[in-house]
Design an enzyme around this catalytic site. Sequence first.
Site, PDB file in Angstrom:
ATOM      1  N   SER A 436       0.799  -1.229   0.000  1.00 56.76           N
ATOM      2  CA  SER A 436       0.000   0.000   0.000  1.00 56.76           C
ATOM      3  C   SER A 436       0.827   1.272   0.000  1.00 56.76           C
ATOM      4  CB  SER A 436      -0.965   0.004   1.199  1.00 56.76           C
ATOM      5  OG  SER A 436      -0.268   0.034   2.418  1.00 56.76           O
ATOM      6  N   LYS A 479      -6.447   3.777   8.496  1.00 52.44           N
ATOM      7  CA  LYS A 479      -5.548   4.759   7.891  1.00 52.44           C
ATOM      8  C   LYS A 479      -6.129   6.167   7.971  1.00 52.44           C
ATOM      9  CE  LYS A 479      -3.441   1.409   4.734  1.00 52.44           C
ATOM     10  NZ  LYS A 479      -3.358   0.924   3.348  1.00 52.44           N
TER      11      LYS A 479
END
Length: 544
Positions: A436, A479
């Site tokens: 990611s 996140k």
Amino acid sequence: ERTQEIEDLRAKIEASGMPEEAHKEAIRELDRLAKMPPAAAEYTVARTYLDWLIAMPWKTETVDNVDIAGARGVLDEDHVGLDRIKERILEYLAVKKIRPEGKDPILCFVGPPGVGKTSLGKSVARALGRKFHRLSLGGMRDEAEIRGHRRTYIGALPGQIVQGLRRAGTKNPVLMLDEIDKLGMDFRGDPASALLEVLDSEQNSAFRDHYLDVPFDLSRVLFITTANILDPVPPPLRDRMEVIHLAGYTEEEKIGIAQQHLVPKQAREHGLVAGTDVTFTDEALRVLCRGYTREAGLRNLEREIATICRKLARRRGEGDLEPVAVTPDLVSSFLGAPRWEYEELRQRTREPGVAVGLAWTPVGGDILFIEATRMKGGKTLTLTGQLGDVMKESVQAALSWVRSHADRLGIAPDFWETSDIHVHVPAGAIPKDGPSAGVTMAAALVSLLTGRPVRGDVAMTGEVSLSGRVLPVGGIKEKMLAARRVGVKTVILPRRNEKNLLEDVQPAVRDSMTFHLVDSIPEVLSVAFEETPWRPILRLESVI
């Protein structure tokens, strides 16, 4: 006297409501017992076995509380947030109200430590009006712990499932299997394999414990399992459970939970009265959340509140009986300097070659600084910061994309022939892996090679492909919470993660930031830089 004892056992067997097979086995064992002298070694074994059969809740069950509004009130009273799990429990209740004889689901709560998975199981039992029994699976290595030992062994006992049902006293309790991801395995068998039957609604209506050796219906039990991460759980076992993910709490949720639950609890445990002897301001709790704890859950926050309550209790013990309002200054005087201070993002990203990424960890989300530097040399890429294989490949893919589009980015085409590049991810003692950070790597490399700094209020996440596509990633809610915690104003996300943003992230978090959904690296660069280095001569698709 002996005859009376046998008749008493016979009456208890008849009254227990056993199914036919269990009843036959009990009568057969009772007839053996009647012919056996009490001094025989087998006598105690047979008597204990009959006691277990009689004590099992063959027909005893509690009546479910199908008042949906009342159950919602109980769940909201015990826990702040966790809406997805609450909705699932209320849906189950609604189905139970319409079709009482339906099978119970098998749920798996997955989330970081301290977010309330275990306490939520108790709350579910209270909302349903059922008995609750918790079974810890952490470190369990023996298959017999689940299925029991055969009666041929000295000191044999049923497995923990049967023991839990006996302790609960009903055939339809809420049975929590805690820490299912911590199951062990050795020469004595694999408990995870033994759970395959227990946690399969098509098979567990006739669960056969090795000790009892008669079928017992587990289909009326509401099984709830918990785990921090799903990776260690074998795929066949994972497939049998309905997985519900719990992310971390937002800062506002933590403050609300602290004021509603943690402060009164810790004040009471330290001989204080919350609201009278001690009050915590929201600002003080915010300082505790930001500077003294870094977690998705609440355990460390509760410990810090307990530390403050202990110091206030000492004051009262020394004769100072004045009520105290805990402020940020008082927090600092009691706990010392904050353990964590978030660096100013703009300060870290002033230099070209630094970009801010977002990472998922088992204890919640975090930000990640990607640093790149260039020195004279030739064709060498150095990677440091304890990067895993997948993350290393992300850097290589990002560098290959940058090299193949150097002319479009205004970079000298032969830069790779004359340069060594070093990519470092700080916090080098912590292992890091995953795809990611791909877009962050690409942005850092473009920033380094063009000499333009990345905007200081931007964070990003997404996997990159060699063709410049930005692919979806996981852990979006965690996140976003991390980004908000450190003051990020703009977030770059893969377009295919839009559904996760809308479904998983609370409106309050979404409203506090600007989100850019992208499909390609040029779109990332147009947001990440004040003035994009990408030269819009052709569309990306026509270049590839």
